[in-house]
Design an enzyme around this catalytic site. Sequence first.
Site, PDB file in Angstrom:
ATOM      1  CB  THR A 125      35.351  28.819  -6.798  1.00 36.62           C
ATOM      2  OG1 THR A 125      35.653  29.522  -7.996  1.00 36.62           O
ATOM      3  CG2 THR A 125      34.584  27.563  -7.119  1.00 36.62           C
ATOM      4  CD  GLU A 245      39.363  35.448 -14.351  1.00 41.12           C
ATOM      5  OE1 GLU A 245      39.788  35.238 -13.234  1.00 41.12           O
ATOM      6  OE2 GLU A 245      38.157  35.300 -14.646  1.00 41.12           O
TER       7      GLU A 245
HETATM    8  C1  LIG Z   1      43.448  24.506 -10.747  1.00 42.50           C
HETATM    9  C2  LIG Z   1      42.279  25.432 -10.488  1.00 42.50           C
HETATM   10  C3  LIG Z   1      42.531  26.730 -10.043  1.00 42.50           C
HETATM   11  C4  LIG Z   1      41.452  27.571  -9.733  1.00 42.50           C
HETATM   12  N1  LIG Z   1      41.707  28.817  -9.199  1.00 42.50           N
HETATM   13  C5  LIG Z   1      40.671  29.552  -8.707  1.00 42.50           C
HETATM   14  C6  LIG Z   1      40.910  30.753  -7.968  1.00 42.50           C
HETATM   15  O1  LIG Z   1      42.052  31.192  -7.787  1.00 42.50           O
HETATM   16  N2  LIG Z   1      39.848  31.398  -7.424  1.00 42.50           N
HETATM   17  C7  LIG Z   1      38.572  30.964  -7.579  1.00 42.50           C
HETATM   18  O2  LIG Z   1      37.659  31.588  -7.059  1.00 42.50           O
HETATM   19  N3  LIG Z   1      38.302  29.841  -8.307  1.00 42.50           N
HETATM   20  C8  LIG Z   1      39.316  29.128  -8.860  1.00 42.50           C
HETATM   21  N4  LIG Z   1      39.063  27.967  -9.558  1.00 42.50           N
HETATM   22  C9  LIG Z   1      37.685  27.500  -9.685  1.00 42.50           C
HETATM   23  C10 LIG Z   1      37.144  27.583 -11.101  1.00 42.50           C
HETATM   24  O3  LIG Z   1      36.853  28.917 -11.415  1.00 42.50           O
HETATM   25  C11 LIG Z   1      35.910  26.651 -11.135  1.00 42.50           C
HETATM   26  O4  LIG Z   1      36.421  25.315 -11.082  1.00 42.50           O
HETATM   27  C12 LIG Z   1      35.083  26.857 -12.359  1.00 42.50           C
HETATM   28  O5  LIG Z   1      34.481  28.126 -12.326  1.00 42.50           O
HETATM   29  C13 LIG Z   1      33.969  25.792 -12.463  1.00 42.50           C
HETATM   30  O6  LIG Z   1      33.295  25.654 -11.251  1.00 42.50           O
HETATM   31  P1  LIG Z   1      33.142  24.207 -10.575  1.00 42.50           P
HETATM   32  O7  LIG Z   1      34.468  23.553 -10.562  1.00 42.50           O
HETATM   33  O8  LIG Z   1      32.443  24.346  -9.296  1.00 42.50           O
HETATM   34  O9  LIG Z   1      32.257  23.393 -11.596  1.00 42.50           O
HETATM   35  P2  LIG Z   1      30.675  23.263 -11.582  1.00 42.50           P
HETATM   36  O10 LIG Z   1      30.043  24.611 -11.521  1.00 42.50           O
HETATM   37  O11 LIG Z   1      30.294  22.255 -10.580  1.00 42.50           O
HETATM   38  O12 LIG Z   1      30.444  22.658 -13.036  1.00 42.50           O
HETATM   39  C14 LIG Z   1      30.805  21.291 -13.347  1.00 42.50           C
HETATM   40  C15 LIG Z   1      30.577  21.057 -14.830  1.00 42.50           C
HETATM   41  O13 LIG Z   1      29.182  21.256 -15.123  1.00 42.50           O
HETATM   42  C16 LIG Z   1      29.039  22.232 -16.154  1.00 42.50           C
HETATM   43  N5  LIG Z   1      27.870  23.059 -15.855  1.00 42.50           N
HETATM   44  C17 LIG Z   1      27.486  23.588 -14.655  1.00 42.50           C
HETATM   45  N6  LIG Z   1      26.345  24.291 -14.790  1.00 42.50           N
HETATM   46  C18 LIG Z   1      26.005  24.222 -16.114  1.00 42.50           C
HETATM   47  C19 LIG Z   1      24.936  24.758 -16.883  1.00 42.50           C
HETATM   48  N7  LIG Z   1      23.980  25.502 -16.344  1.00 42.50           N
HETATM   49  N8  LIG Z   1      24.903  24.477 -18.215  1.00 42.50           N
HETATM   50  C20 LIG Z   1      25.867  23.717 -18.782  1.00 42.50           C
HETATM   51  N9  LIG Z   1      26.908  23.184 -18.102  1.00 42.50           N
HETATM   52  C21 LIG Z   1      26.961  23.431 -16.785  1.00 42.50           C
HETATM   53  C22 LIG Z   1      30.312  23.077 -16.121  1.00 42.50           C
HETATM   54  O14 LIG Z   1      30.549  23.611 -17.404  1.00 42.50           O
HETATM   55  C23 LIG Z   1      31.356  22.039 -15.708  1.00 42.50           C
HETATM   56  O15 LIG Z   1      31.860  21.384 -16.838  1.00 42.50           O
HETATM   57  C24 LIG Z   1      40.120  27.124  -9.937  1.00 42.50           C
HETATM   58  C25 LIG Z   1      39.888  25.832 -10.429  1.00 42.50           C
HETATM   59  C26 LIG Z   1      40.942  24.991 -10.701  1.00 42.50           C
HETATM   60  C27 LIG Z   1      40.646  23.587 -11.187  1.00 42.50           C
END
Ligand SMILES: Cc1cc2nc3c(=O)[nH]c(=O)nc-3n(C[C@H](O)[C@H](O)[C@H](O)COP(=O)(O)OP(=O)(O)OC[C@H]3O[C@@H](n4cnc5c(N)ncnc54)[C@H](O)[C@@H]3O)c2cc1C
Length: 387
Positions: A125, A245
Site C-alpha cells: 500500500t 490471505e
Molecule cells: C492497521 C493496518 C495494517 C495494514 N497493514 C498493511 C501491510 O502490512 N501492508 C500493506 O501493504 N498494507 C497494509 N494495510 C493497508 C490496507 O491494505 C489498506 O488500508 C486497504 O487496502 C485500504 O486502502 P486505503 O486505506 O488506502 O483506503 P482507500 O483505498 O483510500 O479507500 C478508502 C475508502 O474508500 C472505499 N473505496 C475506495 N475506492 C472505492 C471504490 N472504487 N468503490 C467503492 N468504495 C471504494 C474503500 O472501501 C474505503 O472504505 C494496513 C492497513 C491498516 C489500517
Amino acid sequence: MSSDSDESFSELREAVRSLCSTFSAEYWRRLDEERAYPEEFVRALTRAGWLSALIPEEYGGSGLGITEASVILEEVNRSGGNSGACHAQMYIMGTLLRHGSPEQKQRYLPAIASGALRLQSFAVTEPTTGSDTTRLKTTAVRRGDRYVVNGQKVWTSRVQHSDLMLLLARTTPITEIKKKSHGLSVFLVDLRTTGSKSVTLRPIRNMPNHETNELFIDNLEVPAENLIGEEGRGFSYILDGMNAERILIAAECVGDGRWFLKKASAYARERVVFDRPIGQNQGVQFPIARAYVNVEAADLMRFKAASLFDRGASCGAQANMSKLLAADASWEAANVCLQTHGGFGFAHEYDVERKFRETRLYQIAPISTNLILAYIAEHVLGLPRSY
Ligand SMILES: Cc1cc2nc3c(=O)[nH]c(=O)nc-3n(C[C@H](O)[C@H](O)[C@H](O)COP(=O)(O)OP(=O)(O)OC[C@H]3O[C@@H](n4cnc5c(N)ncnc54)[C@H](O)[C@@H]3O)c2cc1C
C-alpha cells in the site's frame, strides 16, 4: 475428515489452545497498554512450528494445508490473542514458495521455518494510491546487478520485527505498459542489510495495538538475485497469495466472533439487573443468538474456500466471500458483546474494547468490504466494473 464443524481438527485445536493458554488476558492487555509487540508469543508460536505450517516438509515446515493453517490462526484469536502480529508470515511465504527460484527457496525457507529468519512484512500500500494498487509509484530501476528503489509505502506492518520484507515496486513506467497489471515486480528485501538512510520508518500509532509504519525509501539497493520470478509480473504473483490471505483473515474473524460470543453469553448469564439475568431478556439474548448464527454461517464459507484452495481449485469468489462474511460476523459479535456488557464493556480490564478495536480492522484491511463487493459484482455476477 469433516471440515465444517467447530469440532473438526480437535487435536490441532487442542495443541494450539494449550500454547495460547500460557499467554493470559493480562499478557495481551499489558501489551495493548504499552503498545508493545507480542515478541514472546510470536517466538513460542514459531518454536512450536505453527507459523511454518504452510512451508513444505522438504524445507523444514510441516507441509499442512490452508485449512489447518486457518484453524491455527482461528484458535489464536479465539483464545483472546491477536494473530495480526504474525499472520503475514503464513501468506507472504506463499509468493516465495510459488514463484521463487530453487536457490531463493533453499536459501530462505528453511531459515524461516526454523525461526532463524522472519518474513513478516509486506510493503504494497502507498499513501497516494491506496486500494488502486496497480497505480503504485514506488520505482525499482535496474542498475547492473542491482535494482535501485525509490518511493514511499504506508501501513507496512511488522517491519520492525521482521528480517525480510516483500516489496512491490514499479519496474516499467506506467506510460509504457499495455495492461495496467503489468510492469510491477516483487522483491525480497533483506532488512538486516538495508542502511537506515535508505529505508526510514515512521511508526503509525493506530486503533488496535498493531505495529505498522510509513516507509520512506531512498536509493535502496536490492541485489537483482532478490527479484522474485519474472520482472513485470509481480502483481499477478501478489494476487495469487491474496486468496490465502483472505481465508486466513476470515478464520481469525471467526475466532474473534467465537471469543465475543462466549464472553457475551457468560456475562448475560451472570449479570443480574431487575432481579433477573440480563440474558433472560429477549432484547439481550436475540442479538447474541443472531450473531452466533452469522459466525457459524461465515465459518462454512471459510471452510469451503479453504477446501477449494487446498485442492488447487479456483477459489477467488469463495475466499473473498469468506473474508467479507467473517469480518461482518465478527464485527456484529463485537458490537453485541460490547452492548451486552453495558458500561463495563468500555473498561479495559474486560478485554472487550480491545478485541473490539482489533476486529474492526478487518472491515478495511487487507482489503476493504467495498472492494470485495466490487469483485463479486464484476467477476461473479457479470455486472459492469464500477471503478
Ligand atoms: C492497521 C493496518 C495494517 C495494514 N497493514 C498493511 C501491510 O502490512 N501492508 C500493506 O501493504 N498494507 C497494509 N494495510 C493497508 C490496507 O491494505 C489498506 O488500508 C486497504 O487496502 C485500504 O486502502 P486505503 O486505506 O488506502 O483506503 P482507500 O483505498 O483510500 O479507500 C478508502 C475508502 O474508500 C472505499 N473505496 C475506495 N475506492 C472505492 C471504490 N472504487 N468503490 C467503492 N468504495 C471504494 C474503500 O472501501 C474505503 O472504505 C494496513 C492497513 C491498516 C489500517
